[in-house]
Design a protein around this motif. Structure first.
Motif, PDB file in Angstrom:
ATOM      1  N   ASP A  62       0.886  -1.160   0.000  1.00 38.55           N
ATOM      2  CA  ASP A  62       0.000   0.000   0.000  1.00 38.55           C
ATOM      3  C   ASP A  62       0.923   1.209   0.000  1.00 38.55           C
ATOM      4  O   ASP A  62       1.398   1.641   1.048  1.00 38.55           O
ATOM      5  CB  ASP A  62      -0.913  -0.002   1.229  1.00 38.55           C
ATOM      6  CG  ASP A  62      -1.853   1.197   1.243  1.00 38.55           C
ATOM      7  OD1 ASP A  62      -1.760   2.064   0.356  1.00 38.55           O
ATOM      8  OD2 ASP A  62      -2.672   1.265   2.170  1.00 38.55           O
ATOM      9  N   GLU A 126      -6.499  -7.791  -4.389  1.00 38.65           N
ATOM     10  CA  GLU A 126      -6.607  -6.412  -3.911  1.00 38.65           C
ATOM     11  C   GLU A 126      -7.623  -6.357  -2.785  1.00 38.65           C
ATOM     12  O   GLU A 126      -8.688  -6.951  -2.879  1.00 38.65           O
ATOM     13  CB  GLU A 126      -7.072  -5.493  -5.038  1.00 38.65           C
ATOM     14  CG  GLU A 126      -6.040  -5.294  -6.121  1.00 38.65           C
ATOM     15  CD  GLU A 126      -6.543  -4.363  -7.216  1.00 38.65           C
ATOM     16  OE1 GLU A 126      -7.353  -3.460  -6.924  1.00 38.65           O
ATOM     17  OE2 GLU A 126      -6.123  -4.557  -8.359  1.00 38.65           O
ATOM     18  N   GLY A 130      -4.555  -3.057   0.959  1.00 42.36           N
ATOM     19  CA  GLY A 130      -3.483  -3.067  -0.030  1.00 42.36           C
ATOM     20  C   GLY A 130      -3.541  -4.285  -0.915  1.00 42.36           C
ATOM     21  O   GLY A 130      -4.510  -5.043  -0.904  1.00 42.36           O
TER      22      GLY A 130
END
Length: 173
Positions: A62, A126, A130
């Motif tokens: 992320d 996903e 993140g």
């Protein structure tokens, strides 16, 4: 960036490893990596454990938030860890791989674009926290203890590709 090999699809067997996993922001992540490498090398030396390549594994990415990362080393056999250094494996499978020196962001972009242009799929999923990867790592083919100039390190960037038969994939229920 200098590319030595790849991009290519390679098969990698399961490999035993020992590592330290942590959560850190992207900004400053490589300074954290360096500190963890020193800590891990000391731990291994205190136990007289031989090891192969050092790696930096990205479990969850992320870029705007916390990164779940691990600094580890490949070992020939399983070893017992402790509460800080944990035993694990780099899973077997097909990987998109590229060996390069200098400019890690460019290398990552090159490999990701190559995967997409070849209609391949990463073994990832996903989520709001993140992008979770079954296995995404940089193996330092140059020993970081003998070459302090990071721009000279030869690095193997590998990201596991999706495989329908894989039961340990983060993209699978």
């Amino acid at each position: 960036m200098e590319i030595f090999e790849g991009p290519a699809i390679v098969f990698s067997p399961e490999r035993h490893c020992l590592g330290i996993r942590t959560i850190t922001p992207f900004r400053g992540m490589f300074a954290v990596r360096d500190v963890l490498m020193d800590e891990l090398y000391t731990w291994l030396g205190d136990r007289d454990i031989d090891f192969g390549h050092t790696f930096f594994r990205l479990h969850v990415i992320d870029m705007a938030g916390p990164m779940d990362v691990e600094v580890g080393v490949v070992t020939e056999k399983p070893f017992e860890g402790d509460t800080r250094v944990r035993a694990g494996v780099l899973p077997a499978g097909k990987y998109a791989s590229l060996t390069y020196a200098n400019h890690g962001r460019r290398a990552n972009r090159t490999l990701v674009e190559w995967v997409r242009s070849n209609n391949l799929t990463f073994d990832s999923r996903e989520e709001t926290a993140g992008d979770y990867f079954a296995c995404r790592y940089e193996a330092y083919l140059t020993d970081p203890r003998s070459e302090r100039m990071k721009t000279r390190w030869r690095i193997e960037l590998s990201i596991r590709l999706a495989d329908e038969a894989s039961a340990d994939s983060p993209g699978r229920p």
